[in-house]
Every structure is written in structure tokens, then in C-alpha cells.
Design a protein around this motif. Sequence first.
Motif, mmCIF file in Angstrom:
data_model
loop_
_atom_site.group_PDB
_atom_site.id
_atom_site.type_symbol
_atom_site.label_atom_id
_atom_site.label_comp_id
_atom_site.label_asym_id
_atom_site.label_seq_id
_atom_site.Cartn_x
_atom_site.Cartn_y
_atom_site.Cartn_z
ATOM 1 N N GLY A 41 -18.399 33.891 60.583
ATOM 2 C CA GLY A 41 -17.262 33.833 60.067
ATOM 3 C C GLY A 41 -16.864 34.867 60.245
ATOM 4 O O GLY A 41 -15.270 34.976 59.456
ATOM 5 N N GLU A 42 -17.265 35.511 59.584
ATOM 6 C CA GLU A 42 -16.781 37.240 59.004
ATOM 7 C C GLU A 42 -15.840 37.350 58.129
ATOM 8 O O GLU A 42 -14.773 37.598 57.974
ATOM 9 N N ARG A 43 -16.467 36.506 57.570
ATOM 10 C CA ARG A 43 -14.979 36.520 55.637
ATOM 11 C C ARG A 43 -15.658 35.881 54.390
ATOM 12 O O ARG A 43 -16.814 35.703 54.660
ATOM 13 N N LEU A 44 -14.884 36.494 53.860
ATOM 14 C CA LEU A 44 -15.516 35.641 52.127
ATOM 15 C C LEU A 44 -15.051 34.088 51.900
ATOM 16 O O LEU A 44 -13.748 33.875 51.805
ATOM 17 N N TRP A 45 -15.716 33.397 51.714
ATOM 18 C CA TRP A 45 -14.756 31.904 51.053
ATOM 19 C C TRP A 45 -14.556 31.415 49.471
ATOM 20 O O TRP A 45 -16.109 31.878 48.958
ATOM 21 N N SER A 46 -14.222 31.357 49.454
ATOM 22 C CA SER A 46 -13.491 30.904 47.647
ATOM 23 C C SER A 46 -13.101 29.889 47.816
ATOM 24 O O SER A 46 -12.666 29.110 48.446
ATOM 25 N N LEU A 47 -14.630 29.218 46.886
ATOM 26 C CA LEU A 47 -14.583 27.965 46.414
ATOM 27 C C LEU A 47 -14.760 27.200 44.829
ATOM 28 O O LEU A 47 -15.029 27.212 44.624
ATOM 29 N N LEU A 75 -22.104 22.019 62.017
ATOM 30 C CA LEU A 75 -21.546 22.223 60.460
ATOM 31 C C LEU A 75 -22.896 22.837 59.813
ATOM 32 O O LEU A 75 -23.696 22.649 59.540
ATOM 33 N N ASP A 76 -22.370 23.576 58.958
ATOM 34 C CA ASP A 76 -22.572 24.118 57.724
ATOM 35 C C ASP A 76 -22.602 23.643 56.332
ATOM 36 O O ASP A 76 -21.243 22.866 56.414
ATOM 37 N N GLU A 77 -23.376 23.672 55.403
ATOM 38 C CA GLU A 77 -22.650 23.363 54.125
ATOM 39 C C GLU A 77 -22.480 24.315 52.549
ATOM 40 O O GLU A 77 -23.798 25.365 53.110
ATOM 41 N N VAL A 78 -22.278 23.898 51.822
ATOM 42 C CA VAL A 78 -22.992 23.924 50.285
ATOM 43 C C VAL A 78 -23.088 22.605 49.790
ATOM 44 O O VAL A 78 -22.405 21.558 49.626
ATOM 45 N N LEU A 130 -21.074 18.656 49.181
ATOM 46 C CA LEU A 130 -19.829 19.032 48.839
ATOM 47 C C LEU A 130 -18.751 19.686 50.004
ATOM 48 O O LEU A 130 -17.823 19.313 49.785
ATOM 49 N N VAL A 131 -19.186 20.880 50.975
ATOM 50 C CA VAL A 131 -18.055 21.213 51.912
ATOM 51 C C VAL A 131 -19.378 21.499 52.899
ATOM 52 O O VAL A 131 -20.644 22.077 53.264
ATOM 53 N N THR A 132 -18.604 21.380 53.933
ATOM 54 C CA THR A 132 -19.356 21.792 55.638
ATOM 55 C C THR A 132 -17.776 22.621 56.092
ATOM 56 O O THR A 132 -16.269 21.972 56.094
ATOM 57 N N TRP A 133 -18.092 23.465 57.436
ATOM 58 C CA TRP A 133 -17.555 24.062 57.482
ATOM 59 C C TRP A 133 -18.826 23.937 59.383
ATOM 60 O O TRP A 133 -18.938 23.788 59.526
ATOM 61 N N PRO A 134 -17.361 24.137 60.058
ATOM 62 C CA PRO A 134 -17.448 24.612 61.743
ATOM 63 C C PRO A 134 -18.676 25.269 61.507
ATOM 64 O O PRO A 134 -18.123 26.842 61.014
ATOM 65 N N VAL A 135 -19.675 25.828 62.519
ATOM 66 C CA VAL A 135 -20.447 26.763 62.335
ATOM 67 C C VAL A 135 -20.093 28.253 62.592
ATOM 68 O O VAL A 135 -19.976 29.151 62.097
ATOM 69 N N ARG A 136 -18.784 28.033 63.585
ATOM 70 C CA ARG A 136 -18.093 29.164 63.861
ATOM 71 C C ARG A 136 -17.418 29.694 62.412
ATOM 72 O O ARG A 136 -16.808 31.297 62.880
ATOM 73 N N ASP A 137 -17.313 29.204 61.494
ATOM 74 C CA ASP A 137 -15.705 29.665 60.711
ATOM 75 C C ASP A 137 -17.297 30.227 59.897
ATOM 76 O O ASP A 137 -16.557 31.039 58.760
ATOM 77 N N ALA A 138 -18.328 30.192 59.065
ATOM 78 C CA ALA A 138 -19.545 30.417 58.226
ATOM 79 C C ALA A 138 -20.635 30.863 58.642
ATOM 80 O O ALA A 138 -20.832 31.972 58.902
#
Length: 373
Positions: free
Chosen positions: A309-315, A250-253, A282-290
Amino acid sequence: MAFSTAGTWWRRAWLAVIAVGVAAGCDSGGDPRPAPSGLATSSAVSAPSGTPDLDAGEEVARGVDVPWGLAFLPGGDALVAERDSGRVLRVALGGGDPVEVYRVPGVAAGGEGGLLGLAVSPGYAQNSLVYAYFTAERDNRIVRFRLDGGEPEVIFDGIAKARTHNGGRIAFGPDGMLYVGTGDAGDTDRSQDPASPNGKILRLTPDGEPAPGNPTAGSPVYSLGHRNVQGLAWDTQGRLFATEFGQNELDEVNRIEPGRNYGWPEVEGNGDAPGGRYTNPLVTWPVRDASPSGIAIAGNTAYVAALRGERLWSLPLEGDTVGDPSARLNGSHGRLRTVQVAPDGALWVTTSNTDGRGDVRDGDDRILRFPAR
């Protein structure tokens, strides 16, 4: 003032306080690491007008060699750090060919190390100072310099280096202090050691001294228990948020509060520890997504740049909580490293496809601008 190298000053200065340590937080937390999109400002509170239009991106520069740090001068031009070359480039507000304005001496690039974060002094109009975090021959360190030439001044050194987990983001906060995200440099014990600068968020004066009001007097440590911090940003209320690379899951903010312990290596992501010692993300993502690097905040939205993850997450930031993250720019530009809010409210994003882990596209690496509407 430059501290002595190899971290020896830590042991001398902290003999009287090490038993006390850094104040522990509550809840539980760890250290994730996926790769979604991001939110970032590496200088103070972000309060631009308008919302970045992520459907109206434009290329402002191309052919940049592994862009890493990004910071804005008062007039709106951007400074960009090339990780492997040690060059600092100036990119005009309206775009165009980047111009080399400084080359940081002593950069020992290798693996994830090199010329990393940049920050412009809040007093730039008076002192013309630019700050940089970079990997040197023996350590990671912070210097400051002027673009008109001259040798850089080392203000903080002794941060252990490695091929990975060098951290590297620096940013001036709303309080005028310099915040520093570091990594564990491959030794997980450092993250829980209050006498090590690694695996921490540090809070320094502009001269590199431990900032007044830190959780432990005389210590630069603001928070601990981090694996690899590469994003720092403040919202309009002055609250600090940071991105964290996880290991395998997991990755985090995280919302960063002084003295809190964010759990690495005991916890990755959420997890209750005996006595509520660690603070949950506050937030976690699977490593492959972030694999989140930069973070920027515009209004009530945080943007997180994702590498793997090759994307920009809007939070969405909703009071003391966050809304559901939304993935933007999915795969359209490859790996995304840094995101920043410009003085005019536009969102600038750098790609990182030439860093040895991406699929290089014609024109890489690029700097993209998304105007505010």
C-alpha cells in the motif's frame, strides 16, 4: 536454554496436553493483508509525550540494505537489522551514517527470510543483551547476544522456514516477557495445530522458555490461527495489537487476547464460524491498500506501516473500538516496513524498496524520523 531443532520437542512435550489444545476465543476472525500505514512498538508499553508530526519528516539514515528490525537502546540510539546481510547497524539519535556493531552468524537470507526482528532486553543496562529473530539454514530461530562480540546464544528454534510467511517480529511486553510473531511458512495446517510454533504469537521468558501463565501450561503459544504476523505493539493500557498479512482479500489489525483463535486458514477477515470459534479483527483493508508489517502506538493512535500500500495508516484507538483509519505518506517514500516510537516520542519509519518488490529510489533504503510535538 535452546530447544531442539525441527520442532521435535513440541511433539514430545505436548502429548499430554494436545487433546486439550489452546483455549478457543469467541466471534470470528481470519487473516488479512493489505498495505496501509502503521502502528508499532516492539518494546513494552509506549507512553511518549507529544504526537508525531507526520508533516515534518527528516531522514536520519540512507543506503541501508533492506532494513527490517528496529529497536532502541536506552540512550536513544537505534539498532537496525539488515535482512539480507545479517548486519546489525547502530544509528545515532541525531542521525548520521549507520555503523555496523554486530553481524549475526548463520543467517540464510532468501525470499522473505533473513535477519528479521530485533528487541533490546528490558534489563539492557544490567545485561547488555540484544535479541534477534532470523532465518537459518534449517529453520527460523531466536538468539541473544551482546554488541561487544561473542557468539550468539540460541534460545528458541524449530520454527519452520520458507521463502515466504516467516513472520519475524519480536518484542518485549509490559510483563517483561518476549512475544514472537510467526508465519505459517506456506503450510496453512500449522496455524491451527497447537503443537506447531508456526502461525502463532508466542510468549516466552527472556531465556526462551514457555512463559508462566500462558493459555496452556508448558506451551509457548499465546494465540493461534495466524497467517503471517509481522507487527506487535501495546497501548497504554497494556493491550496487545498485531498486524496480519491476508492472502488474496483482506489484511488485518487484531487485538490479541490469550488463547484466542484468529481463524486462518478457515477465515480471512471477518466471518462467523460455527460456535463463534474465531475472533474477528478490529480493522481490515483490501490487500492492495496495505500488506501491513510493523505497528507502533503513540498515545491513543496506532500507526501501521504498509508495504504494497506504500503508506502509513493512522488508526485512532477508542476504548474497545477503533476509529476510521487515515492514510498518510501516500506513496511519498514507497514501501514502508517498520515503524517504532523512540524514547523521545518521535516516530521512526523504515522504507523497504530494496527488498526485490519495490521501485528503488536514490538513497534507498532510508530511515525516517517524525518528531513529536
